[in-house]
Design a protein around this motif. Structure first.
Motif, short mmCIF file in Angstrom:
data_model
loop_
_atom_site.label_atom_id
_atom_site.label_comp_id
_atom_site.label_asym_id
_atom_site.label_seq_id
_atom_site.Cartn_x
_atom_site.Cartn_y
_atom_site.Cartn_z
N TYR A 1 27.96 2.90 -111.89
CA TYR A 1 26.59 3.17 -112.39
C TYR A 1 26.54 3.16 -113.91
O TYR A 1 27.47 3.64 -114.56
N PHE A 2 25.41 2.67 -114.43
CA PHE A 2 25.17 2.71 -115.88
C PHE A 2 24.16 3.82 -116.16
O PHE A 2 23.09 3.86 -115.54
N VAL A 3 24.51 4.70 -117.06
CA VAL A 3 23.62 5.81 -117.37
C VAL A 3 23.09 5.68 -118.80
O VAL A 3 23.82 5.30 -119.71
N LYS A 4 21.79 5.96 -118.96
CA LYS A 4 21.15 5.81 -120.26
C LYS A 4 20.26 7.03 -120.51
O LYS A 4 19.74 7.62 -119.55
N GLU A 5 20.11 7.40 -121.77
CA GLU A 5 19.23 8.50 -122.17
C GLU A 5 17.82 8.23 -121.65
O GLU A 5 17.33 7.10 -121.75
N GLY A 6 17.16 9.24 -121.12
CA GLY A 6 15.78 9.03 -120.68
C GLY A 6 15.38 9.96 -119.56
O GLY A 6 16.18 10.79 -119.12
N VAL A 7 14.12 9.83 -119.15
CA VAL A 7 13.59 10.64 -118.06
C VAL A 7 13.03 9.69 -117.00
O VAL A 7 12.26 8.79 -117.32
N ARG A 8 13.45 9.89 -115.76
CA ARG A 8 13.05 9.04 -114.63
C ARG A 8 13.08 7.55 -114.99
O ARG A 8 12.15 6.80 -114.70
N TYR B 1 20.89 -1.49 -112.25
CA TYR B 1 19.96 -0.85 -113.17
C TYR B 1 20.68 0.11 -114.12
O TYR B 1 21.80 0.52 -113.86
N ARG B 2 19.97 0.44 -115.20
CA ARG B 2 20.41 1.55 -116.04
C ARG B 2 19.56 2.75 -115.61
O ARG B 2 18.33 2.67 -115.63
N PHE B 3 20.22 3.85 -115.24
CA PHE B 3 19.50 5.03 -114.76
C PHE B 3 19.60 6.17 -115.76
O PHE B 3 20.62 6.34 -116.42
N SER B 4 18.55 7.00 -115.82
CA SER B 4 18.67 8.26 -116.55
C SER B 4 19.36 9.28 -115.63
O SER B 4 19.46 9.07 -114.42
N ILE B 5 19.83 10.38 -116.24
CA ILE B 5 20.67 11.34 -115.50
C ILE B 5 19.94 11.88 -114.26
O ILE B 5 20.53 11.99 -113.19
N ASP B 6 18.63 12.20 -114.41
CA ASP B 6 17.91 12.80 -113.28
C ASP B 6 17.91 11.86 -112.06
O ASP B 6 18.12 12.31 -110.93
#
Ligand code: PBG
Length: 326
Positions: free
Chosen positions: A33-40, A52-57
């Protein structure tokens, strides 16, 4: 001599099932998984179908889904904002950095998912190389290892299950093992990218991370695709240095290396079906040239047949879904 008819063992599905030598199950799979700063945030990656790039939530929700599908593990890669990148990649050591926060949040919400984190500097350096670059443009080994050790300790502190050094610097498994043990993290495992090739199959991954090397290539630290015995030396060294699991990467173009790794070592063997391998199958399927689902299954089963005990694949979720319907 009697006329032996091999087709007798292929006569019916029932008999074919009985004589089947290898199987693919969802517990073999590790989902990157790719994680990126952000919300939803769930952001498409241009050259990387269905990834996809996902935010932590949202990653927390993904972790829950993986558990329901019977996939035991998630491998994490951070997408670092360009403003946080520098020559030495010091953001990698930030105890509250993106990946450290991801580890503690996901582990807090879904404790029984196994989290694997990548140890290398390429997401963090402006040059996009896995280590620190000297004034002369060389990748400095021991300086890089020092930094990677510190990086690994921040992941351990955040609650990581398994550290996965993918940098190919010399001696890093030993140094990371020692540091983990001395700092009270003897329970943290090491999955070493031991036989990692200087492959042309990493394109979509570098696109996902924005980590295309700004100069040169990675041939000074990753293995020449022409060599198999060199990979065996790397695998042997990482076992001696204390790795718990050895990886071969990429997978399909290196089945002979996976087979040799399994013969060489009694440690579990992992293989990484990398971004380019995955995207080739997806791309051909989208064009209607092949049956993507069946080809995906066939390649993953081939990787198991060669000797892999576990497989990193971007198709983990869809494959587990298919396996449930079989
Ligand atoms: C970085 C790293 C790479 C991959 C995993 N960790 C890229 C590279 O070495 O340039 C590739 C994974 C993929 O292509 O799916 N250390």
């Amino acid at each position: 001599m009697i006329f032996y008819r091999p087709r007798r063992n292929r006569k019916s599905q029932a008999i074919r099932d009985l004589v089947q030598e290898n199987v693919l199950v969802s517990t073999d799979l590790i989902a990157p998984y790719f994680v990126k700063e952000g919300v939803r945030l769930q952001e498409k990656i241009e050259k990387f179908p269905n990834v996809y790039r996902f935010s932590i939530d949202l990653l927390v929700e993904e972790a829950r889904e993986l558990k329901t599908l019977g996939i035991p593990a998630m491998a994490l890669f951070p997408v670092i904002a360009p403003s946080l990148k520098c020559e030495t990649g010091k953001e990698a050591l930030n105890p509250n950095g993106l990946i450290q926060q991801t580890i503690s949040t996901v582990k807090g919400e879904v404790p029984d998912i196994c989290l694997i984190s990548d140890i290398a500097l390429d997401p963090y350096t402006t040059a996009g190389h896995d280590g620190i670059v000297s004034d002369k443009g060389e990748i400095l080994n021991d300086e890089s290892v020092n930094q990677l050790v510190k990086m690994a300790l921040t992941h351990a502190k955040a609650g990581i299950d398994i550290i996965a050094p993918s940098d190919m610097m010399d001696g890093r498994v030993k140094m990371i093992r020692q540091a983990l043990d001395q700092s009270g993290y003897s329970h943290v495992g090491i999955l070493s990218y031991a036989a990692k090739y200087a492959s042309n199959f990493y394109g979509p991954f570098r696109d996902a991370l924005g980590s295309v090397p700004s100069f040169g290539d990675k041939k000074g630290y990753q293995i020449n695709p022409a060599n198999r015995r060199e990979a065996l030396r790397e695998l042997y060294l990482d076992e001696m240095e204390g790795a718990d699991i050895l990886m071969v990467k990429p997978a399909l173009p290196y089945l002979d290396v996976i087979y040799a790794a399994k013969e060489l070592s009694n440690l579990p063997i992992a293989a990484y079906q990398v971004s380019g391998e995955y995207s080739m199958i997806k791309g051909a399927a989208q064009n209607g040239w092949i049956d993507g689902e069946k080809v995906m299954m066939e390649t993953l089963l081939s990787i198991k047949r060669a000797g892999a005990d576990m497989i990193f694949t971007y198709a983990a979720k869809e494959v587990a879904e298919t396996l449930m319907t079989l």
